[in-house]
Design an enzyme around this catalytic site. Sequence first.
Site, PDB file in Angstrom:
ATOM      1  N   ASP A  22      -2.634   2.657  -0.706  1.00 57.26           N
ATOM      2  CA  ASP A  22      -2.190   1.271  -0.319  1.00 57.26           C
ATOM      3  C   ASP A  22      -1.328   1.246   0.889  1.00 57.26           C
ATOM      4  O   ASP A  22      -0.779   2.255   1.169  1.00 57.26           O
ATOM      5  CB  ASP A  22      -1.906   0.830  -1.369  1.00 57.26           C
ATOM      6  CG  ASP A  22      -1.100  -0.667  -1.383  1.00 57.26           C
ATOM      7  OD1 ASP A  22      -1.538  -1.526  -0.527  1.00 57.26           O
ATOM      8  OD2 ASP A  22      -0.080  -0.662  -1.736  1.00 57.26           O
ATOM      9  N   PHE A  23      -1.219   0.259   1.464  1.00 54.92           N
ATOM     10  CA  PHE A  23       0.032   0.135   2.618  1.00 54.92           C
ATOM     11  C   PHE A  23       1.203  -0.504   2.207  1.00 54.92           C
ATOM     12  O   PHE A  23       2.303   0.361   1.895  1.00 54.92           O
ATOM     13  CB  PHE A  23      -0.491  -0.720   3.774  1.00 54.92           C
ATOM     14  CG  PHE A  23       0.387  -0.547   5.035  1.00 54.92           C
ATOM     15  CD1 PHE A  23       0.322   0.166   5.739  1.00 54.92           C
ATOM     16  CD2 PHE A  23       1.309  -1.714   5.053  1.00 54.92           C
ATOM     17  CE1 PHE A  23       1.140   0.305   6.965  1.00 54.92           C
ATOM     18  CE2 PHE A  23       2.131  -1.602   6.267  1.00 54.92           C
ATOM     19  CZ  PHE A  23       2.178  -0.844   7.210  1.00 54.92           C
ATOM     20  N   ASP A  24       1.443  -1.760   1.719  1.00 55.21           N
ATOM     21  CA  ASP A  24       2.628  -2.534   1.366  1.00 55.21           C
ATOM     22  C   ASP A  24       3.345  -1.645   0.081  1.00 55.21           C
ATOM     23  O   ASP A  24       2.510  -1.893  -1.248  1.00 55.21           O
ATOM     24  CB  ASP A  24       2.605  -3.916   1.444  1.00 55.21           C
ATOM     25  CG  ASP A  24       2.370  -4.329   2.633  1.00 55.21           C
ATOM     26  OD1 ASP A  24       3.020  -4.400   3.504  1.00 55.21           O
ATOM     27  OD2 ASP A  24       1.324  -4.696   3.049  1.00 55.21           O
ATOM     28  N   ASP A 197       0.548   0.332  -5.707  1.00 50.23           N
ATOM     29  CA  ASP A 197       1.532  -0.140  -6.246  1.00 50.23           C
ATOM     30  C   ASP A 197       1.596  -1.383  -6.904  1.00 50.23           C
ATOM     31  O   ASP A 197       2.452  -2.183  -7.556  1.00 50.23           O
ATOM     32  CB  ASP A 197       2.994  -0.244  -5.425  1.00 50.23           C
ATOM     33  CG  ASP A 197       2.902  -1.350  -4.496  1.00 50.23           C
ATOM     34  OD1 ASP A 197       1.756  -1.405  -3.681  1.00 50.23           O
ATOM     35  OD2 ASP A 197       3.914  -2.144  -4.476  1.00 50.23           O
TER      36      ASP A 197
HETATM   37 MG   LIG Z   1       0.899  -2.650  -2.181  1.00 51.23          MG
END
Ligand SMILES: [Mg+2]
Length: 255
Positions: A22-24, A197
């Site tokens: 995932d990125f953020d 996350d």
């Molecule tokens: Mg995220």
Amino acid sequence: MDRSSLLEPFHTHAADALVAFDFDGTLAPIVEDPDAASPMAGAVSALERLAARVGEVAVVSGRPLDFLERWFPEPSAVTLVGLYGLESRRQGDRADHPSAGVWREVVSDLAERARRHGPDGMDVEPKGLSITLHYRRRPDVEPSVRDWAERAAGATGLSVRSAKMSVELHPPIDEDKGTVLHRLAGFHTGPVLFAGDDVGDVPAFDALGGLAAAGRPVLAIVVDGPEVPSTLRRRADLLVDGPAEVADIVLSLAG
Ligand SMILES: [Mg+2]
């Protein structure tokens, strides 16, 4: 099991492995202004190095592809999947999901309406094929943002998804991080890692569960933080402290 034993299959079967992030909140720390988010120092070059070692490295995000390409401009060996699978760039080929294009106009009209008529304190982030309504700046307006999103969904045919401190409206296409991970895993035969996350990552962790049940070695990394739901924490084979520890894992895998 300790971290190095959990990562071992990604060294021994590197060429057949899929490693996805995932990125953020995973590669990039969460920041107040979503446009200012940026990956941990060194993470991008480590991901590019890792992509040369393993079967495939992918960044799978709710962000638009354009945003992800800021960090991974071509030429890049990293697969990018934006808007939960609606847009992607793999081996240099950019592609929209085949059913997605017709929704661009609906989404852009709705973004305009959200800016003019949405609840006070709601931040509108148009993403081309989808739209994110944020209440991070004003958590107290969450109920009115949700209510506004539900009504907008009813009026347009878009569907509502929860994300971190926000609500997203998407084309009603059966695509999420889980279908993306399944598809990418199908290109390889070895171990599969996913790190994420937030609630948008749950389908990806479900997909890992399905692959594991089919006998595939998998590693679920959950990046802990104050906003991580406990349901997600329970999915973790490895719980890590934050994007800095994720970057450290990428570095160690990249060798
Ligand atoms: Mg995220």
